[in-house]
Motif scaffolding. Sequence first.
Motif, short mmCIF file in Angstrom:
data_model
loop_
_atom_site.label_atom_id
_atom_site.label_comp_id
_atom_site.label_asym_id
_atom_site.label_seq_id
_atom_site.Cartn_x
_atom_site.Cartn_y
_atom_site.Cartn_z
N PRO A 125 51.95 49.98 39.99
CA PRO A 125 51.86 50.62 41.30
C PRO A 125 53.24 50.98 41.81
O PRO A 125 54.23 50.38 41.40
N ALA A 126 53.31 51.94 42.72
CA ALA A 126 54.60 52.44 43.19
C ALA A 126 55.04 51.82 44.50
O ALA A 126 55.92 52.34 45.17
N ALA A 127 54.40 50.71 44.88
CA ALA A 127 54.77 50.03 46.12
C ALA A 127 54.38 48.56 46.00
O ALA A 127 53.77 48.15 45.02
N THR A 128 54.77 47.77 47.01
CA THR A 128 54.37 46.37 47.05
C THR A 128 53.52 46.13 48.28
O THR A 128 53.60 46.86 49.27
N GLY A 129 52.70 45.10 48.23
CA GLY A 129 51.78 44.78 49.31
C GLY A 129 50.60 44.03 48.75
O GLY A 129 50.47 43.85 47.53
N ALA A 130 49.70 43.61 49.61
CA ALA A 130 48.57 42.79 49.16
C ALA A 130 47.70 43.52 48.15
O ALA A 130 47.32 42.97 47.11
N ALA A 131 47.37 44.78 48.44
CA ALA A 131 46.51 45.55 47.52
C ALA A 131 47.21 45.78 46.19
O ALA A 131 46.60 45.65 45.12
N GLN A 132 48.51 46.12 46.24
CA GLN A 132 49.27 46.36 45.01
C GLN A 132 49.45 45.07 44.21
O GLN A 132 49.42 45.10 42.98
N TYR A 135 46.22 44.51 42.38
CA TYR A 135 46.09 45.48 41.28
C TYR A 135 47.00 45.11 40.11
O TYR A 135 46.59 45.10 38.95
N TRP A 136 48.26 44.75 40.42
CA TRP A 136 49.22 44.44 39.37
C TRP A 136 48.86 43.14 38.65
O TRP A 136 49.07 43.01 37.45
N ARG A 137 48.28 42.20 39.39
CA ARG A 137 47.84 40.97 38.73
C ARG A 137 46.77 41.29 37.69
O ARG A 137 46.75 40.70 36.61
N ASP A 138 45.90 42.23 38.00
CA ASP A 138 44.89 42.64 37.01
C ASP A 138 45.55 43.27 35.79
O ASP A 138 45.09 43.08 34.66
N GLU A 139 46.62 44.03 36.01
CA GLU A 139 47.34 44.64 34.89
C GLU A 139 48.01 43.57 34.04
O GLU A 139 48.04 43.66 32.81
N VAL A 140 48.57 42.55 34.69
CA VAL A 140 49.18 41.45 33.95
C VAL A 140 48.12 40.69 33.15
O VAL A 140 48.34 40.32 32.00
#
Length: 379
Positions: A125-132, A135-140
Amino acid sequence: MRATGLERFDGLADRFLADIEPLKEAGALVVGIYCTFAPVELVRAAGAVPVGLCGKKQAPIPAAERTLPANLCPLIKSSYGYAVTGTCPNFAASDLLVGETTCDGKKKMYEHLSKVKPLHLMHLPAATGAAQDAYWRDEVRRFQEFLEAATGNTITPEALGAEIRIQNEVRRLLARLLSTSAGTCLPISGLDMMLVSEAKSFCADPYAYAATLRDLLAELDALVAAGQSCVGSKARRILLTGCPVGRGSEKVVELVEQSGGVVVAAENCSGVKNFDLLVDETGDPLTAIAKRYLRIPCSVMTPNAGRFALLDRLTREFRPHGVIDLTWQCCHTYNVEAPLVKAHMLETHGLPTLHIETDYSESDTEQLRTRVEAFLELL
């Protein structure tokens, strides 16, 4: 005067292939990594060995330009050129590759690269925040599943916790090494700090690498205590920011230190960004890993307030006389941030910034030398 312990790092990257030979014979896979967003803790917890593959030399670029456009950044072209020419032994040793959707050029390069070797792409994702973060945890987690399927090994919380701890220790040691240059006595040059930091990407055994860092740190501390510096007292202190550098693409750092300056800190993903943040060692390890890596203040993030916060901290700690912002040609995200960095450093810290846009070739070396020398004189 150069610390004798640095000799152990001079050939560390070149010894990587010999170090991994017994591991490969025992069945371990090698995972080629192109960016600091790829979590090395997961790779090692899967029983695999990570190795950095980011291209930093000019030689393979002409071969890459047969497929990729010439007006693309040299880092991307060099990385792909190594893959198609077979001239990078670490690429040849890699069984799998991991990419990440940072800039558009790298994203599209990975489409070509996936035809050469099996490649897993992490969608950043191109930003940080709760939603990102979610999302990134799912990618990890998706990366974890890929590694488990490829290696046949289950990544346990215990194994992941152990890898988090040793990688955090390495990061602390690198930060402590860099901090030895915060005073008036500088025991290590910017070129040598680059060498030590870059070696992190080419170590088969992080515990052995950490031990080597401890030995070097003890020597540097002794040099500082004895008042022995690797540069003269009049050397202009430079904070380097922008794109990554390494063996083969170090010409700007080299020019600074040949011209009477010294790079006291490099705020880039081959320098401080690579070891600045720690993974939380409490709670869910996958969540902690995801959160740490998503906070890397790369120029692909928008907004990228983390970069300015890091520049502020490094300025307070290392007291530079000036800033050099290095952008590889056609690296649009760093180029767009360049005037913002220049204005911020002048208005917030009263520091002038020299913005350099160049490539990996030596064709502009003397022009750059003139600009760097003039900038150092200005300081």
